[in-house]
Design an enzyme around this catalytic site. Structure first.
Site, short mmCIF file in Angstrom:
data_model
loop_
_atom_site.label_atom_id
_atom_site.label_comp_id
_atom_site.label_asym_id
_atom_site.label_seq_id
_atom_site.Cartn_x
_atom_site.Cartn_y
_atom_site.Cartn_z
N GLU A 99 0.84 -1.20 0.00
CA GLU A 99 0.00 0.00 0.00
C GLU A 99 0.88 1.25 0.00
OE1 GLU A 99 -3.31 -0.35 2.85
OE2 GLU A 99 -3.14 1.80 3.20
N ASP A 101 0.22 5.29 0.61
CA ASP A 101 -0.86 6.13 1.14
C ASP A 101 -0.62 7.61 1.18
OD1 ASP A 101 -2.62 4.19 2.10
OD2 ASP A 101 -1.42 3.87 3.89
N GLU A 103 -3.00 10.49 3.10
CA GLU A 103 -4.24 10.75 3.86
C GLU A 103 -4.20 12.20 4.29
OE1 GLU A 103 -4.79 8.10 7.17
OE2 GLU A 103 -4.93 6.34 5.88
#
Ligand SMILES: *[C@@H]1O[C@H](CO)[C@@H](O)[C@H](O)[C@H]1NC(C)=O
Length: 288
Positions: A99, A101, A103
């Site tokens: 993953e 990411d 955010e």
């Protein structure tokens, strides 16, 4: 013979164009949750996600990719966005997933958003770095990019590198290079932890909260049925088109300088300097 060659060239160039084609949210994504809270408009050029008391919303790419450069423009939830989290990430599936990411943690009006980044390899993350931005991400669209090639991952904001994760498989650090990933994005309520460690809650009188998206672009290798859309062009073509630069891209002197500037002025957390968290020693990829 000539005709065959021309046809071949036309097919090849249309294949190469495919990677560079501007995205269309209808064509490239599925709205996966939140019902009417996720909306595509302007003939596929514009997308909004919203969040209210009852639900957030999200979308995901139809394609899976193994390496690429993904660009997406976002305008984050304006005003009092405390408690809300807007995510934008690549992820494979399964228990040992990879993953990459982004955010965006909301905040009270006038207080800065936090950009939280992480890299998971084979199910293991714990590689957080957090930043403030050098602009207000709610006033206008800005481009957030993930460049992912076999040597490195770069997180870019308006083309400025904010983080680099280098392939250090030679030191025993797993690198995401075997599992294809989808692109995901969502807007949801995380007021138990997002803003000032969970002390500031979502103000539902401000709902619905809305984040906007446009100009999706994937110069990426789509992965399907065990085959990469890039396989044929990488091995046969000797000339690289500008849309293929990402495949071997590294930071040049200027990029390195800009990364340093961001890390010096805007970085608020770096797992690589968190000695309290790693009393047995920092993770191997943190060593210079
Ligand atoms: C919100 O604003 C406060 C005060 O400026 C800051 O300390 C914090 O890092 C900001 N971000 C989040 C997600 O709490």
């Amino acid at each position: 013979m000539k005709v065959v060659l021309v046809v071949f060239c036309l097919i090849m160039s249309s294949l190469m164009m495919k990677g560079a084609q501007a995205g269309d949210f209808y064509r490239d994504f599925d709205l996966t949750w939140g019902g009417q809270r996720a909306k595509i408009s302007e003939g596929g050029q514009f997308l909004t996600l919203s969040l209210d008391k009852y639900s957030g919303s999200g979308f995901q790419s139809k394609n899976e990719y193994l390496f690429g450069r993904i660009d997406l423009q976002l305008k984050l939830v304006p005003g009092n966005s405390a408690g809300t989290v807007t995510t934008y990430y690549l992820s494979s599936q399964g228990p040992a997933h990879d993953e990459i990411d982004f955010e965006f943690l909301g905040n009270l009006s006038g207080n800065p958003y936090t950009v939280h980044t992480n890299v998971f390899t084979q199910g293991k993350g714990n590689r957080e770095q957090q930043f403030y931005l050098w602009f207000d991400p709610t006033k206008a669209f800005h481009t957030y990019s993930i460049l992912w090639n076999p040597q490195r991952i770069l997180f870019l904001v308006d083309n400025v590198p904010i983080r680099e994760f280098v392939n250090k498989e030679s030191m025993g650090v797993p690198f995401p290079n075997k599992q294809a990933m989808r692109i995901y994005s969502s807007l949801w309520n995380a007021d138990d932890w997002a803003t000032m460690g969970g002390r500031v809650k979502t103000d539902w009188t401000q709902a619905p909260f809305t984040a906007s998206y446009r100009n999706f672009n994937a110069n990426a290798c789509a992965w399907s049925a065990g085959k990469s859309s890039c396989a044929s062009t990488t091995t046969t073509s000797s000339t690289t088109s500008s849309s293929d630069v990402w495949r071997t891209q590294a930071l040049d002197a200027n990029g390195r300088q800009r990364l340093k500037w961001v890390q010096k002025k805007f970085m608020i957390y770096n797992y690589c300097t968190d000695l309290k968290r790693f009393p047995q020693g920092l993770p191997p990829e943190c060593k210079k």
